[in-house]
Design an enzyme around this catalytic site. Structure first.
Site, short mmCIF file in Angstrom:
data_model
loop_
_atom_site.label_atom_id
_atom_site.label_comp_id
_atom_site.label_asym_id
_atom_site.label_seq_id
_atom_site.Cartn_x
_atom_site.Cartn_y
_atom_site.Cartn_z
N LYS A 208 54.03 67.44 12.84
CA LYS A 208 53.78 66.18 12.14
C LYS A 208 54.01 66.31 10.63
CE LYS A 208 53.25 63.87 15.74
NZ LYS A 208 52.19 63.84 16.67
N HIS A 228 58.17 58.71 15.13
CA HIS A 228 57.21 59.21 16.13
C HIS A 228 57.62 58.65 17.49
CE1 HIS A 228 52.61 59.70 17.19
NE2 HIS A 228 53.33 60.68 17.65
N ASP A 279 57.98 63.33 21.54
CA ASP A 279 57.07 63.01 20.42
C ASP A 279 57.80 62.59 19.14
OD1 ASP A 279 54.24 62.88 19.68
OD2 ASP A 279 54.67 64.51 18.30
N ARG A 376 45.09 70.26 24.95
CA ARG A 376 46.56 70.16 25.00
C ARG A 376 47.19 71.38 25.65
NH1 ARG A 376 49.20 65.74 21.94
NH2 ARG A 376 47.44 64.51 21.21
P1 GTP Z 1 50.62 62.37 21.63
O1 GTP Z 1 51.04 63.69 22.16
O2 GTP Z 1 49.24 62.37 21.08
O3 GTP Z 1 51.59 61.79 20.65
O4 GTP Z 1 50.46 61.39 22.92
P2 GTP Z 1 51.52 60.64 23.86
O5 GTP Z 1 51.93 59.35 23.24
O6 GTP Z 1 52.59 61.56 24.28
O7 GTP Z 1 50.60 60.24 25.12
P3 GTP Z 1 50.59 60.82 26.61
O8 GTP Z 1 51.86 60.52 27.36
O9 GTP Z 1 50.17 62.23 26.57
O10 GTP Z 1 49.44 59.93 27.26
C1 GTP Z 1 48.14 59.92 26.74
C2 GTP Z 1 47.17 59.32 27.72
O11 GTP Z 1 47.61 58.02 28.12
C3 GTP Z 1 47.02 60.15 28.99
O12 GTP Z 1 45.66 60.24 29.32
C4 GTP Z 1 47.76 59.36 30.03
O13 GTP Z 1 47.21 59.54 31.30
C5 GTP Z 1 47.65 57.91 29.53
N1 GTP Z 1 48.83 57.11 29.94
C6 GTP Z 1 50.13 57.44 29.70
N2 GTP Z 1 50.97 56.52 30.23
C7 GTP Z 1 50.18 55.57 30.80
C8 GTP Z 1 50.45 54.35 31.51
O14 GTP Z 1 51.59 53.94 31.73
N3 GTP Z 1 49.37 53.62 31.92
C9 GTP Z 1 48.08 54.06 31.69
N4 GTP Z 1 47.10 53.28 32.12
N5 GTP Z 1 47.79 55.20 31.04
C10 GTP Z 1 48.82 55.95 30.59
C1 SPV Z 2 49.73 63.30 17.95
O1 SPV Z 2 48.53 63.26 17.61
O2 SPV Z 2 50.51 62.32 17.81
C2 SPV Z 2 50.27 64.51 18.60
C3 SPV Z 2 49.46 65.71 18.61
O3 SPV Z 2 51.40 64.51 19.04
S1 SPV Z 2 49.41 66.47 17.05
O4 SPV Z 2 50.37 67.56 17.03
O5 SPV Z 2 48.05 66.97 16.90
O6 SPV Z 2 49.75 65.54 16.02
MN MN Z 3 52.37 62.50 18.81
#
Ligand code: GTP
Ligand code: SPV
Ligand code: MN
Length: 594
Positions: A208, A228, A279, A376
């Site tokens: 980030k 992002h 990401d 994570r």
């Molecule tokens: P960062 O790594 O923090 O940037 O997160 P991200 O945007 O990649 O989110 P990620 O795909 O890891 O999902 C985060 C949470 O959202 C998880 O607990 C998933 O289960 C939930 N989630 C992801 N996609 C969906 C969806 O389509 N529907 C629902 N209800 N939940 C979802």
């Molecule tokens: C986020 O928070 O959007 C992530 C995890 O992808 S971190 O590397 O902690 O920012």
């Molecule tokens: Mn992220």
């Protein structure tokens, strides 16, 4: 020393003089060196070796309970002028910040080893890639950077012997003191200083801090974008691949969408999804005038809870070897890992994420969690069964559609398309989402998070909006089409209405067909929407009326939304591009007419 580059040597000498480590180790990236570091971390207890039959090469780590997420309140953009950091960032004069932090780094590595990590964000040799050097006193950081970046002496080959174009990252976990924790970007100096944390987003400085905060600033000056965003390729039965990027706030579904498994009805026809990134995207106009994207990372730092064979089998498969798990729970019977949502069987003989040995069934029956909600996995991209063949393409992939989205219980419909690029920038700039455990602070509070970049934009957000408009101007009719999605609308009991995950492909299909000009739309107050029957619900247990409900645009709710956007826009003052103020007026008129 792995390089003759005098700029690198001079800077490393300066940080050695400041931090006074007992030893300095240059990370060449060799397996031999990494194995020695793994062994050392296991010896000291910093990492735990997991069951090597079931999880070969996998390690476990826990951070302190006060150090489990990004700390936005302690994250700073130190541009020389306060105005250049803008209203959405914490700012401090760089001179003052250097003066404040220098004594904290003075001698901080006495009795410790300093690791000097050269790394490339982006494929080695890519014209879009950039080099960073991170100095750290944490083996955990070295081992994570190995997974997340192209780390080692090859990165210096990319930098060359004279260039000064590298990002200087200085990290010390110090005493992991939350009151003296600072995550500081100096965009004009290509410099990042991070102290008193050991949590991923605060300390893996290529991620980030560099690839978004510093890179967004570089992109504005150099004519490209750091976003992002996940990047995926959707392959149709004819073998044509359409690339899409999508910006959702932290823990709002990027990793899940990027690795989506098509529902049966599409899989049978031959549709496939390929993951380019989960990401971060760096995007630049290519020779043909289209927008090309690379994923600057080399691995996934993904949210563990909720990851299972049904929701995201590709992510789960990615974690089966050479992965580092942070703050998940341990299954002490077989020395493997567990988290909420992995399956319905919490281990009886468990260690929860802070280290308490407990009966996991009883623990969870009391409503307590075994894994931290922001626990994570750090998994190599090459482990991912659906990693795109273009993952290492130095030129990147051409983007056809860009998607914004967030967690909105009521307001935003399942999907809509912006009227044009400018309106799309408006949609992105007004994005809102409920906060998640990815950052410290309250969870579930709606906040504006423009383009999912609120915590990551390295300069004034108003100038950032202008940069988006300028990029649209440059791309002209080759610009990607812009959409907005919301998988998180809830019913009166608070349950998600849309099944989500793999079924999100049904929405992607409409998006891609719109870009090709083969799908219909209806014009609404907020943008173009599919007709309910244009979202294929074959094989789902929801009906057309439910889809209608998911697509509804409620006058009262949107009047409220317009009022909130007016408030949101005020903070940008003169820096709000007039085109966006104009879009807001037009939205207001359309909503009033509902
Ligand atoms: P960062 O790594 O923090 O940037 O997160 P991200 O945007 O990649 O989110 P990620 O795909 O890891 O999902 C985060 C949470 O959202 C998880 O607990 C998933 O289960 C939930 N989630 C992801 N996609 C969906 C969806 O389509 N529907 C629902 N209800 N939940 C979802
Ligand atoms: C986020 O928070 O959007 C992530 C995890 O992808 S971190 O590397 O902690 O920012
Ligand atoms: Mn992220």
């Amino acid at each position: 020393m792995l390089t003759k580059n005098p700029n690198v040597i001079k800077w490393v000498d300066e940080v050695i003089a400041l931090c006074k480590p007992d030893q300095v180790v240059w990370i060449d990236g060799s397996e031999e060196q990494l194995n020695a570091l793994r062994e050392e971390a296991i010896q000291t207890g910093e990492m735990i070796k997991l069951n090597q039959e079931e999880l070969p090469g996998c390690l476990y780590h826990r951070t302190l309970p006060n150090d489990v997420a990004r700390v936005e309140a302690r994250t700073f953009i130190c541009s020389r002028k306060e105005e250049d950091a803008g209203p959405t960032n914490n700012w401090c004069d760089p001179k003052e910040m250097y003066a404040k932090l220098t004594p904290m780094y003075d001698g901080v590595m006495k009795g410790r080893t300093m690791y000097v990590i050269p790394y490339s964000m982006g494929p080695i040799g890519s014209p879009l890639a950039k080099v960073g050097v991170e100095v750290t006193d944490s083996i955990y950081v070295v081992l994570n950077m190995d997974i997340m970046t192209r780390m080692g002496k090859q990165a210096f080959e990319n930098l060359g012997e004279t260039s000064n174009d590298f990002v200087r990252g200085l990290h010390s976990k110090a005493n992991v003191d939350p009151d003296n924790r600072y995550i500081v970007q100096f965009p004009e100096d290509n410099t990042i200083w991070s102290i008193n944390s050991a949590y991923g987003g605060n300390v893996l400085l290529g991620k980030k801090c560099f690839a978004l905060r510093i890179a967004s600033y570089q992109g504005k000056n150099e004519g490209w974008m750091a976003e992002h965003m996940l990047i995926l390729g959707l392959e149709n039965p004819q073998g044509e691949v359409t690339y899409v990027s999508a910006a959702f706030p932290s823990a709002c579904g990027k990793t899940n969408l990027a690795m989506l498994v098509p529902p049966e009805v599409y899989r049978k026809q031959g549709y496939k999804v390929w993951t380019v990134g989960d990401d971060i995207a760096w995007l630049k106009p290519g020779k043909d005038g289209r927008l090309y994207a690379i994923n600057p990372e080399n691995g996934f730092f993904g949210v563990a809870p909720g990851t299972n064979m049904k929701s995201n089998p590709n992510a789960l498969a990615s974690t089966k070897k050479n992965t580092i798990f942070t703050n998940v729970a341990l299954n002490n019977d077989n020395n493997t890992v567990w988290w909420e949502g992995l399956d319905k069987n919490p281990p009886e003989n468990a260690t929860e994420w802070t280290g308490i040995v407990t009966n996991g069934k009883e623990w969870t029956a009391e409503g307590k969690k075994l894994a931290h909600p922001n626990s994570r996995f750090t998994a190599p991209a090459e482990n991912c069964p659906c990693i795109s063949p273009e993952f290492n393409n130095p030129e990147g992939v051409p983007i056809t559609a860009m998607i914004f989205g967030g967690r909105r219980a009521k307001t935003a419909p399942l999907v809509y398309q912006s009227f044009d690029w400018t309106h799309g920038v408006f949609v992105g700039s007004t994005m809102a989402s409920e906060t998640t455990a990815a950052a410290t602070g309250a969870v579930g509070v709606v906040r504006r998070d423009p383009m999912a970049m609120r915590p990551f934009c390295g300069y004034h957000m108003g100038d950032y909006f202008q940069h988006w408009l300028d990029m649209g101007e440059k791309l002209g009719d080759k610009a990607p089409k812009i959409f907005n999605v919301n998988w998180f609308r809830t019913d009166d009991e608070g349950h998600f209405i849309w099944p989500g995950f793999g079924d999100n492909l049904r929405v992607l299909m409409w998006i891609v067909d719109r870009c090709k000009g083969t799908a219909d739309a209806v014009e609404t107050a907020i943008g173009y929407e599919p007709k309910p029957e244009d979202i294929n619900i074959e094989g789902l247990d929801i009906d057309l009326d439910t889809v209608k409900g998911l697509l509804s645009v409620d006058k009262d709710v949107w009047e409220q939304e317009v009022a909130e956007i007016e408030e949101h826009y005020k903070q940008f003052g003169d820096k709000l591009p007039k085109e966006l103020a104009e879009e807001l007026k037009k939205l207001k008129a359309r909503v009033d007419a509902l």
